[in-house]
Design a protein around this motif. Structure first.
Motif: not given
Ligand code: GLU
Length: 273
Positions: A32-38, A68-73
């Motif tokens: 459930g961690k977050k990823i920030t994308v520009g 998603k491939e990096l593991g983030y929904e």
């Protein structure tokens, strides 16, 4: 008794803040961690924040697939607006993990950031008013008022090659140039054809503008990452390869460029170097 309550409270606060720290780094893909994308927020078909707060466009789909491939929904992605002139700084500062924002791979930018990809090939073009007859080639711009965006290859190419004498007005985003084109304070807007096609096809612009169709440059879009993060670059390149081979790239192109009628080039080969 009182003291015990206080120390219990302190213990709770400590536990909570430790937990918050553990969740906050967002580097690992699970749990459930977050990823920030520009992305861009004002480019229909590429990267757009809609009025009801949704994010749409080819770059949004590509970025969602890569995440998603990096593991983030999809729900774990926090989208950040990345204006053309701020992309290198945002990556260097760690404000975003990666950027997918019509971001052309150039040698100059590679001094500051790294790129995975390319995943798309566009060409610089001009958007003019429908009744325009005086602009047939790039050099015609030398006597014209032209709008583009600060920090973009589009503005740089005009100054260096296409029309050094053009009266160039650099603004913060392409959507700001559209107002000028409509009210005739500028004669043309220049950037990538894929972006311009999105603007031309918007409902509120119907019948107002046309693309010149000039292919003034090759713009290979890459995923920008922090310089030196070769591990992330390898993972993203792998994701992009998969996106092409499983048919997702074609699906994203059809869904996002279909409505504007923009004919996308074939997917460029990914540069593994
Ligand atoms: N692809 C060009 C660039 O990266 C123009 C589009 C943009 O400004 O995002 O500068």
């Amino acid at each position: 008794m009182k003291l015990r309550k206080v120390s219990a409270a302190i213990a709770t606060v400590l536990t909570l803040s430790l937990a918050a720290t553990a969740c906050g780094d967002g580097d690992s893909g699970s749990g459930g961690k977050k990823i920030t994308v520009g992305i861009k927020f004002d480019q229909p078909g590429i990267g757009l924040k809609t009025q009801d707060g949704k994010y749409t466009g080819f770059d949004v789909d590509v970025a969602t697939y890569v995440a998603k491939e990096l593991g983030y929904e999809a729900k774990d992605i926090e989208w950040k607006q990345s204006p053309s002139a701020q992309r290198e700084t945002m990556l260097a500062n760690g404000d975003v993990k990666f950027i997918a924002a019509s971001y052309s791979i150039t040698d100059k930018r590679k001094e500051k950031v790294d790129f995975a990809g390319p995943y798309f090939l566009a060409h610089q073009d001009l958007l003019v008013r429908k009744d325009e007859t005086g602009i047939a080639q790039g050099t015609d711009l030398n006597s014209k008022k032209l709008c583009s965006v600060t920090g973009s290859t589009s503005a740089q190419n005009v100054k260096d090659k296409i029309a050094p004498k053009a009266d160039l007005q650099p603004l913060g985003g392409y959507s700001e140039c559209l107002t000028g084109l409509e009210n005739k304070s500028v004669d043309a807007l220049t950037t990538d054809d894929a972006i311009l096609a999105g603007y031309a096809s918007q409902k509120e612009h119907e019948g107002k503008f046309k693309l010149a169709g000039l292919k003034l440059s090759d713009e290979k879009y890459g995923i920008g990452i922090k310089k030196g993060d070769s591990d992330l670059k390898g993972k993203i390149n792998k994701a992009l390869e998969k996106m092409k081979s499983d048919g997702s790239w074609d699906k994203f192109v059809a869904a996002n460029f279909g409505p504007s009628g923009y004919k996308a080039e074939n997917a460029p080969a990914i540069d593994a170097s």
